[in-house]
Design a protein around this motif. Structure first.
Motif: not given
Length: 130
Positions: A63-64, A70-75, A105-113, A122-125
């Motif tokens: 589902w992820v 979209t990519k946010g800032d590099q963390v 960080e993912a701009n849309e979600r706090d629980d995905i990098l 790659h999306y990491y949950y």
């Protein structure tokens, strides 16, 4: 009157016992900890994971992967790649990602990098106890 006092005391005892059991359930559920690398890799030895800020992140979650993020800032970045059967992870430790792979960080979600490796995204949950 004696019978009324007995019923009152029995009711109070039941109330006290009921409240103490509820408090035990609450404290037990709050003491749950997030899964460890050892737990995840024991369940799926092929899991692709890394640790960031004390949390294990996992990729290839159906589902992820269907999300458009979209990519946010590099963390951060991957600092260490561990060998198979190595379960002591610290921040920046991964089992499959290459050292130096940037973490966003993912701009849309706090629980995905989001991690970029060799031109692939790659999306990491976040695997947290809920």
């Amino acid at each position: 009157m004696h019978k009324t006092l007995s019923v009152f005391f029995l009711g109070m005892i039941a109330l006290i016992i009921g409240c103490s059991n509820e408090d035990d359930r609450i404290s037990t559920s709050n003491s749950e900890e997030n899964p460890t690398a050892d737990e995840i890799l024991t369940l799926d030895e092929e899991a692709d994971i890394f640790m960031f800020n004390g949390i294990i992140y996992n990729t290839n979650v159906d589902w992820v992967d269907e999300l458009t993020l979209t990519k946010g800032d590099q963390v951060g970045e991957v600092k260490e790649q561990v060998e198979k059967d190595h379960f002591e992870y610290s921040n920046g430790t991964a089992n499959k990602l290459s050292v130096g792979s940037p973490i966003f960080e993912a701009n849309e979600r706090d629980d995905i990098l989001i991690v970029e490796e060799d031109g692939e995204v790659h999306y990491y949950y976040a695997l947290v106890e809920g």
